[in-house]
Design a protein around this motif. Structure first.
Motif, PDB file in Angstrom:
ATOM      1  N   ALA A 102       0.826  -1.206   0.000  1.00  0.00           N
ATOM      2  CA  ALA A 102       0.000   0.000   0.000  1.00  0.00           C
ATOM      3  C   ALA A 102       0.864   1.261   0.000  1.00  0.00           C
ATOM      4  N   TYR A 103       1.959   1.232   0.741  1.00  0.00           N
ATOM      5  CA  TYR A 103       2.852   2.397   0.764  1.00  0.00           C
ATOM      6  C   TYR A 103       3.545   2.576  -0.585  1.00  0.00           C
ATOM      7  N   LEU A 104       3.924   1.473  -1.221  1.00  0.00           N
ATOM      8  CA  LEU A 104       4.522   1.563  -2.551  1.00  0.00           C
ATOM      9  C   LEU A 104       3.537   2.177  -3.545  1.00  0.00           C
ATOM     10  N   LEU A 105       2.280   1.744  -3.512  1.00  0.00           N
ATOM     11  CA  LEU A 105       1.265   2.329  -4.389  1.00  0.00           C
ATOM     12  C   LEU A 105       1.055   3.808  -4.051  1.00  0.00           C
ATOM     13  N   ASP A 106       1.092   4.137  -2.775  1.00  0.00           N
ATOM     14  CA  ASP A 106       0.925   5.523  -2.349  1.00  0.00           C
ATOM     15  C   ASP A 106       2.016   6.413  -2.932  1.00  0.00           C
ATOM     16  N   VAL A 116      -7.714   2.267  -2.726  1.00  0.00           N
ATOM     17  CA  VAL A 116      -7.988   1.608  -1.449  1.00  0.00           C
ATOM     18  C   VAL A 116      -7.519   0.159  -1.534  1.00  0.00           C
ATOM     19  N   VAL A 117      -6.716  -0.258  -0.569  1.00  0.00           N
ATOM     20  CA  VAL A 117      -6.231  -1.638  -0.518  1.00  0.00           C
ATOM     21  C   VAL A 117      -6.961  -2.373   0.605  1.00  0.00           C
ATOM     22  N   THR A 118      -7.403  -3.587   0.301  1.00  0.00           N
ATOM     23  CA  THR A 118      -8.092  -4.387   1.308  1.00  0.00           C
ATOM     24  C   THR A 118      -7.765  -5.863   1.121  1.00  0.00           C
ATOM     25  N   GLY A 119      -8.216  -6.677   2.061  1.00  0.00           N
ATOM     26  CA  GLY A 119      -7.998  -8.116   2.004  1.00  0.00           C
ATOM     27  C   GLY A 119      -8.856  -8.776   3.062  1.00  0.00           C
ATOM     28  N   ALA A 120      -8.402  -9.904   3.574  1.00  0.00           N
ATOM     29  CA  ALA A 120      -9.169 -10.626   4.590  1.00  0.00           C
ATOM     30  C   ALA A 120      -8.228 -11.406   5.483  1.00  0.00           C
ATOM     31  N   MET A 121      -8.646 -11.585   6.721  1.00  0.00           N
ATOM     32  CA  MET A 121      -7.902 -12.414   7.666  1.00  0.00           C
ATOM     33  C   MET A 121      -8.475 -13.824   7.762  1.00  0.00           C
ATOM     34  N   ARG A 122      -9.744 -13.985   7.364  1.00  0.00           N
ATOM     35  CA  ARG A 122     -10.390 -15.302   7.405  1.00  0.00           C
ATOM     36  C   ARG A 122     -10.844 -15.660   5.994  1.00  0.00           C
ATOM     37  N   ASN A 123     -10.352 -16.776   5.484  1.00  0.00           N
ATOM     38  CA  ASN A 123     -10.639 -17.150   4.100  1.00  0.00           C
ATOM     39  C   ASN A 123     -12.103 -17.575   3.929  1.00  0.00           C
ATOM     40  N   PRO A 124     -12.592 -17.638   2.693  1.00  0.00           N
ATOM     41  CA  PRO A 124     -14.015 -17.897   2.444  1.00  0.00           C
ATOM     42  C   PRO A 124     -14.530 -19.244   2.926  1.00  0.00           C
ATOM     43  N   THR A 125     -13.641 -20.190   3.235  1.00  0.00           N
ATOM     44  CA  THR A 125     -14.104 -21.484   3.725  1.00  0.00           C
ATOM     45  C   THR A 125     -14.388 -21.471   5.226  1.00  0.00           C
ATOM     46  N   MET A 126     -14.075 -20.386   5.901  1.00  0.00           N
ATOM     47  CA  MET A 126     -14.206 -20.313   7.363  1.00  0.00           C
ATOM     48  C   MET A 126     -15.492 -19.608   7.762  1.00  0.00           C
ATOM     49  N   ALA A 127     -16.020 -19.982   8.914  1.00  0.00           N
ATOM     50  CA  ALA A 127     -17.163 -19.270   9.474  1.00  0.00           C
ATOM     51  C   ALA A 127     -16.736 -17.852   9.830  1.00  0.00           C
ATOM     52  N   ASP A 149      -7.900  12.978  -2.467  1.00  0.00           N
ATOM     53  CA  ASP A 149      -6.711  13.726  -2.030  1.00  0.00           C
ATOM     54  C   ASP A 149      -6.039  13.126  -0.800  1.00  0.00           C
ATOM     55  N   LEU A 150      -6.371  11.893  -0.464  1.00  0.00           N
ATOM     56  CA  LEU A 150      -5.755  11.251   0.698  1.00  0.00           C
ATOM     57  C   LEU A 150      -4.742  10.181   0.302  1.00  0.00           C
ATOM     58  N   GLY A 151      -4.513  10.010  -1.001  1.00  0.00           N
ATOM     59  CA  GLY A 151      -3.556   9.021  -1.450  1.00  0.00           C
ATOM     60  C   GLY A 151      -4.097   7.614  -1.334  1.00  0.00           C
ATOM     61  N   CYS A 152      -3.199   6.670  -1.049  1.00  0.00           N
ATOM     62  CA  CYS A 152      -3.597   5.268  -0.923  1.00  0.00           C
ATOM     63  C   CYS A 152      -4.034   4.996   0.518  1.00  0.00           C
ATOM     64  N   LEU A 153      -5.172   4.332   0.650  1.00  0.00           N
ATOM     65  CA  LEU A 153      -5.743   4.020   1.950  1.00  0.00           C
ATOM     66  C   LEU A 153      -5.843   2.510   2.131  1.00  0.00           C
ATOM     67  N   VAL A 154      -5.831   2.066   3.366  1.00  0.00           N
ATOM     68  CA  VAL A 154      -6.030   0.653   3.690  1.00  0.00           C
ATOM     69  C   VAL A 154      -7.299   0.548   4.517  1.00  0.00           C
ATOM     70  N   VAL A 155      -8.247  -0.281   4.054  1.00  0.00           N
ATOM     71  CA  VAL A 155      -9.546  -0.415   4.723  1.00  0.00           C
ATOM     72  C   VAL A 155      -9.782  -1.869   5.096  1.00  0.00           C
ATOM     73  N   LEU A 156      -9.847  -2.138   6.370  1.00  0.00           N
ATOM     74  CA  LEU A 156     -10.235  -3.442   6.907  1.00  0.00           C
ATOM     75  C   LEU A 156     -10.923  -3.212   8.240  1.00  0.00           C
ATOM     76  N   ALA A 163      -1.762   4.670   4.150  1.00  0.00           N
ATOM     77  CA  ALA A 163      -0.763   3.672   3.770  1.00  0.00           C
ATOM     78  C   ALA A 163       0.581   3.954   4.435  1.00  0.00           C
ATOM     79  N   ARG A 164       0.907   5.213   4.635  1.00  0.00           N
ATOM     80  CA  ARG A 164       2.200   5.586   5.215  1.00  0.00           C
ATOM     81  C   ARG A 164       2.339   5.127   6.665  1.00  0.00           C
ATOM     82  N   ARG A 165       1.226   4.949   7.361  1.00  0.00           N
ATOM     83  CA  ARG A 165       1.267   4.659   8.794  1.00  0.00           C
ATOM     84  C   ARG A 165       0.863   3.246   9.184  1.00  0.00           C
ATOM     85  N   VAL A 166       0.099   2.569   8.373  1.00  0.00           N
ATOM     86  CA  VAL A 166      -0.549   1.332   8.809  1.00  0.00           C
ATOM     87  C   VAL A 166       0.441   0.182   8.964  1.00  0.00           C
ATOM     88  N   ARG A 167       0.157  -0.684   9.951  1.00  0.00           N
ATOM     89  CA  ARG A 167       0.970  -1.870  10.178  1.00  0.00           C
ATOM     90  C   ARG A 167       0.072  -3.062  10.488  1.00  0.00           C
TER      91      ARG A 167
END
Length: 353
Positions: A102-106, A116-127, A149-156, A163-167
């Motif tokens: 995300a920071y590289l894209l930013d 906006v970059v996103t993903g998942a912590m629990r795959n689709p086979t899980m409850a 005007d906020l650049g690249c964001l991470v949403v989860l 993107a510059r701050r998230v870990r």
């Protein structure tokens, strides 16, 4: 979409794979398999948003297998597609490397519309799989004029991070993403992004010059460190990031090797703590931040070691010399104002709230 109304918000979803797109593999476990279209089809309420969503299957990889070439190609795709009337873009990928990608894209995103970059912590086979909710939140954020005007964001997990701050701070928890230096920029409330703060400026690094595979390792200093990893770098690297103790400290025995390395290539001094700034003038013992910076290392400031590596590698790929690299880290690290950014006109003030 071809049948979108003239006043309809348009969002492109680019899928790179990751946990969010994984299904059961023949040999056990899960692996990326779902297309972007299949991911979107599994999102409840997406059609009711009124947002016209297009999709592109760009890669089908776990986050750990993505590389600089993949994300440089994504950045180029976004530049081309943003030029044809999109209101925003969502990049879907594995969470293992989101804090870096995300920071590289930013750094490569010069436009005003949201990425906006996103993903998942629990795959689709899980409850309780979190992918559909995260994807819906990301699409809503990418379509929102409030996210411009906020650049690249991470949403989860209904949080919006810069993107510059998230870990990523936990290996399995759904609430793994945090921004230790400043907190989230906002939250999804009743399905809409609401921002409480913003970064004071944005910066952009030009696209890579050529295709040289710059080697920029990250070395984390540890208790009783004998310098084996630093010595092993030798002449084989184009730059390096050293994650030191606390505010930027290393054992005294490592100082000569780090000074020699900094005389050959750019070496950035970061903190292994993951929060707070590297200091510049407080401690004076051998191996302190004053000692190391005096020997030519470059302070990372508030950038954590992972972000510092992304920035250094991106600067080198853009053809930056040492003076430009020092200026860039001074700005991104929080030591200098954005008008010190080495590329004129690319240090942009963000809109206030």
């Amino acid at each position: 979409m071809s049948d979108a109304r003239a006043d309809q918000r348009r969002v492109l979803v680019v899928s790179l794979g990751g946990t969010i797109a994984m299904t059961a593999a023949a040999d056990g476990g899960v692996a990326p398999a779902l297309t972007a279209g299949e991911l979107l089809a599994a999102v409840p309420g997406l059609a009711e948003t009124g947002i016209a969503v297009e999709s592109v299957d760009f890669r089908r990889l776990p986050g750990a297998s993505l590389g600089f070439e993949d994300l440089t190609a994504v950045a180029e795709l976004l530049r081309k597609r943003m030029a044809v009337g999109l209101d925003g873009v969502v990049v879907v990928q594995g969470t293992d490397t989101i804090e870096e990608t995300a920071y590289l894209l930013d750094l490569h995103h010069a436009g005003s519309r949201p990425v906006v970059v996103t993903g998942a912590m629990r795959n689709p086979t899980m409850a309780g799989a979190d992918g559909p909710a995260n994807l819906l939140a990301a699409v809503r954020t990418a379509a929102s004029s409030a996210a411009c005007d906020l650049g690249c964001l991470v949403v989860l997990a209904d949080e919006v991070h810069a993107a510059r701050r998230v870990r990523k701070t936990h290996s399995t928890a759904g609430s793994t993403f945090h921004s230790p230096n400043g907190g989230p920029l906002g939250y999804l409330v009743e399905g809409q992004p609401r921002f409480l703060s913003c970064l004071p400026y944005r910066v952009v690094v030009p696209a890579p010059v050529g295709d040289h595979p710059f080697r920029v390792p990250l070395v984390t200093v540890t208790f009783g460190d004998d310098g084996l990893l630093v010595d092993a770098l030798g002449e084989r690297v184009d730059g390096a990031v050293i994650a030191g103790f606390g505010a930027g400290h290393v054992p005294a025995s490592l100082v000569p090797a780090l000074g020699d390395l900094a005389g050959r290539v750019p070496v950035v001094l970061a903190s292994r703590t993951g929060a707070g700034s590297v200091l510049t003038a407080t401690y004076g013992f051998p191996g302190s931040e004053r000692d190391l910076l005096g020997r030519g290392l470059i302070a990372a400031g508030f950038l954590d070691a992972y972000k510092a590596r992304i920035l250094l590698r991106t600067l080198l790929a853009a053809g930056a010399d040492r003076t430009m690299i020092e200026a860039a880290f001074a700005v991104e690290g929080g030591y200098a104002p954005p008008d010190r950014w080495p590329w004129a006109g690319s240090g942009n003030a963000s809109k206030g709230r």
